[in-house]
Design a protein around this motif. Structure first.
Motif: not given
Length: 349
Positions: A305-312
Motif C-alpha cells: 500500500y502506498s497511500w495515504p503516507a501516514g497509514f497506507p
C-alpha cells in the motif's frame, strides 16, 4: 487406640498419593476440559442465523465483486478499491459467533476466510527473486509537499536508475531538476509529470488524457540491455461523496486513453510508472491492467500500500510492464514529505 497400619498413623508429610495418581494439576486440567466440553455442548445450530447470513454475504462480495454494479455511485469500483479490507469483517463476525455460541455462524465464517485467502493469500509471501538489471521508481511528490529536502534525499538514495515523478508543481520543477542533476543527468518534464534517468532519454511525446493540461507522456529510455518505452502518468483523482457516491468518470476516461496509447506502442518492452488513482482490483483500470503486469503482484512484499503516507490503505501508485520484462523485486519506500509513498521495482530485461 490407633493401629500402626491406620492412615492416621502416617507421619506428617507422608500423606499417601490418591489411588488414581492425580493431584492439583490433574484436577485443574479436568476442570478446564469439562468447561470446554460444556461450552461446545452449548453450541446451537439455530442461534446466530443472521450472523451466518452476514458471513455468507461477505464471502459472496469477495467472490463476485466484479458483479457489483457501477451504475449507482460506482459502488463496484469503490468496493474493489478497498476489497482486501473487507476481510476485517471476519474477526468481528467470529467474535460475535463465539459470543452467541452459534455453530452455524462459526461454520459460515470459514467461507469468507477461504475466499479471502484464495484472492489475497499470495500477497502475504515474499515473491522477490533476486537482483534485476535496473531499478525503476515512481513517486507522487505532492504539490503541497511538506519536506522537499527529505523527498530529494529519498530519491537520490533509492538506487533507482529511472525515476518518475507525478504532481510536480511548476514552481518545483527547478528544485527537482537541480536536486537530482548529479545522480540523474537525463530528464524530461511535461506538465506536472517528469522523468529522470541515468540512461539517455529521447522521443518524448505527450499522451493526451483530455484533462486540459498534461499529466502523461511517453519516452524512450536506452538502457544498457536495450530500449525501453516508459510511460509516466497521473490519472485524475477520485472522490467519495454522499450525494453522488464514488466519482471517477474522468479517471475512467483517462484510463481508456492511456490504455489505448500503450496498446499501440511500437517498442516491445514497456514500463508504466504513475499514480493511477485506483487499484489493480478496480475494473475501471482494466484498459491498462488487462495488458500489463504489476510488479507488486509478481515480485512484491505484502500488499504494498502506498497511500495515504501516514497509514497506507490502498495501492494506487503503480509500476507495470509488458513485453517480456520480468520483475524481480518490488518495494514501498518510507514516508517523506508527500502524502504518497514512493514505490520501486527491479526488472530483468
Amino acid at each position: 487406640m490407633v493401629r500402626a497400619d491406620s492412615p492416621t498413623a502416617a507421619t506428617e508429610g507422608e500423606r499417601p498419593e490418591p489411588a488414581d495418581g492425580g493431584g492439583p494439576d490433574a484436577n485443574r486440567w479436568s476442570a478446564g476440559w469439562s468447561a470446554v466440553t460444556r461450552w461446545f455442548r452449548g453450541l446451537s445450530w439455530r442461534r446466530g442465523l443472521v450472523l451466518a447470513a452476514l458471513a455468507v454475504l461477505v464471502a459472496l462480495l469477495f467472490a463476485f465483486h466484479a458483479s457489483v454494479p457501477n451504475t449507482v455511485g460506482n459502488l463496484g469500483s469503490l468496493l474493489e478499491t478497498f476489497l482486501p479490507w473487507l476481510g476485517l469483517a471476519v474477526p468481528v463476525l467470529l467474535a460475535l459467533a463465539l459470543w452467541r455460541r452459534s455453530a452455524s455462524a462459526l461454520v459460515a465464517v470459514l467461507l469468507p476466510v477461504a475466499v479471502w485467502l484464495h484472492l489475497f493469500g499470495g500477497q502475504l509471501t515474499d515473491k522477490s527473486s533476486g537482483k534485476g538489471d535496473f531499478t525503476v521508481l515512481s513517486h507522487n511528490v505532492a504539490a503541497q509537499n511538506q519536506d522537499r529536502t527529505a523527498t530529494l534525499k529519498l530519491l537520490n538514495g533509492s538506487g533507482a536508475q529511472i525515476v518518475a515523478l507525478e504532481e510536480v508543481a511548476g514552481t518545483d520543477v527547478p528544485v527537482y531538476r537541480e536536486g537530482l542533476a548529479a545522480a540523474y543527468p537525463y530528464h524530461a518534464v511535461e506538465g506536472t509529470v517528469g522523468l529522470w534517468s541515468t540512461y539517455p532519454i529521447s522521443e518524448v511525446g505527450v499522451v493526451d488524457l483530455q484533462m486540459g493540461w498534461t499529466r502523461a507522456f511517453r519516452a524512450r529510455v536506452d538502457t544498457p540491455q536495450g530500449p525501453l518505452a516508459v510511460y509516466v502518468a497521473h490519472l485524475p483523482s477520485v472522490r467519495v461523496k454522499f450525494d453522488s457516491g464514488f466519482t471517477a468518470g474522468q479517471r475512467d476516461r483517462s484510463a481508456r486513453l492511456l490504455g489505448e496509447a500503450i496498446a499501440h506502442e511500437r517498442l516491445k518492452k514497456v514500463v508504466l510508472l504513475g499514480d493511477l488513482n485506483g487499484t489493480m482490483n478496480d475494473r475501471s483500470l482494466s484498459p491498462i491492467t488487462a495488458q500489463m503486469r504489476s510488479a507488486q503482484g509478481a515480485a512484491g512484499h505484502g500488499f504494498g500500500y502506498s497511500w495515504p503516507a501516514g497509514f497506507p490503505m490502498a495501492r494506487i501508485d503503480h509500476i507495470m510492464s509488458k513485453g517480456g520484462l520480468r520483475p524481480t523485486d518490488s518495494r514501498v519506500l518510507p514516508a517523506d514529505g508527500s502524502d504518497h509513498r514512493a514505490v520501486t521495482a527491479e526488472y530483468r530485461y
